[in-house]
Scaffold this active site. Sequence first.
Site, PDB file in Angstrom:
ATOM      1  N   ARG A 179       3.531  34.530 106.251  1.00  0.00           N
ATOM      2  CA  ARG A 179       4.417  33.287 105.368  1.00  0.00           C
ATOM      3  C   ARG A 179       2.933  32.130 104.809  1.00  0.00           C
ATOM      4  O   ARG A 179       3.959  30.715 104.918  1.00  0.00           O
ATOM      5  CB  ARG A 179       5.910  32.781 104.874  1.00  0.00           C
ATOM      6  N   SER A 228      14.077  32.685  99.006  1.00  0.00           N
ATOM      7  CA  SER A 228      14.346  32.275 100.120  1.00  0.00           C
ATOM      8  C   SER A 228      14.128  31.367 100.685  1.00  0.00           C
ATOM      9  O   SER A 228      12.753  30.452 100.645  1.00  0.00           O
ATOM     10  CB  SER A 228      13.557  33.192 101.094  1.00  0.00           C
ATOM     11  N   GLU A 298      10.702  27.966 104.090  1.00  0.00           N
ATOM     12  CA  GLU A 298       9.959  28.796 103.010  1.00  0.00           C
ATOM     13  C   GLU A 298       9.643  27.800 102.043  1.00  0.00           C
ATOM     14  O   GLU A 298       8.116  27.814 101.200  1.00  0.00           O
ATOM     15  CB  GLU A 298       9.922  30.091 103.171  1.00  0.00           C
TER      16      GLU A 298
END
Length: 317
Positions: A179, A228, A298
């Site tokens: 990520r 998310s 995130e």
Amino acid sequence: MNGAALIARLGDLSAIRGRIEPERALKDLVWFRAGGPAEVLYQPADEDDLRAFLPKVPADVPVTVIGLGSNLIVRDGGVPGVVIRLSVRGFGGVERLGATRLKVGAGVPDKHLAATALDAGLSGFAFYHGIPGGIGGALRMNAGAHGAETRERVVEVRAVTRAGEAVTLSNEGMGYSYRHSDAPAELIFTAAVYEGVPAERDAIRAEMDAVQEHREKSQPIRSRTGGSTFKNPPGHSAWKLVDAAGCRGLRIGDAEVSQMHCNFLINTDAASAHDIELLGETVRARVLETSGVRLEWEIKRLGVFEPGRAVEPFLGR
């Protein structure tokens, strides 16, 4: 904020073809439907327009890039400086390059890339069918799902510097990790070349259908959410840590931890960005207290807090 004064500082804009707006509300452009304005919002007509515009921005003026606004909290005090939004109109093209490659604009929605790859008979893109964002953000954060990641398909990325110069980065040059990418923050991604694997369309469609079925059963996809919220820590699932901390259904104002999937935050009605971020930090604090794990966001958070309404990470712990 004084958007008109900032626009005046940019000088002669007669050759700029994109749209420039002072103090433009951003809550209409982000999925949470909350947050303050951009001091100036610029939506370039295309890459050439972007390259002509950027050198006009003084060095002391911050430049922030947003895409589809799906994985984003814009704080209630707004975003100072120039916010650049890459639209589908200007950056939404997909071009076939040979048998296995696609050149994809940064404004292309992830789901559209998955559908285009299906039409081309190229596998490896079905995971994008379940990511509610755009390619620009996927490139920046190495977006992934269902065991697949952006870095597995990217060949090279085209970008524009703050000085308006076009550059190309290889997959290795992006410095991808979970990520995350190490590409310089100043770069504005405009397109990328992806490579897929030839496959039967029926098999690709079955994989995409499985992704869609999983989303519909497990995620609040029809809510005002940002996807998310927290990254999965090494060896853990973020949602399990949130659930174990007793945060499923937790509310602050109209912001709520989803009952369906507790790694999703929801704006149930008229939550402010402050409510949403405070809820997120409350969850982080409770997970730290119960498990000792420090969850990382995130979702990206941009802009400034309103006076007296700052939210401290982990509530100051």
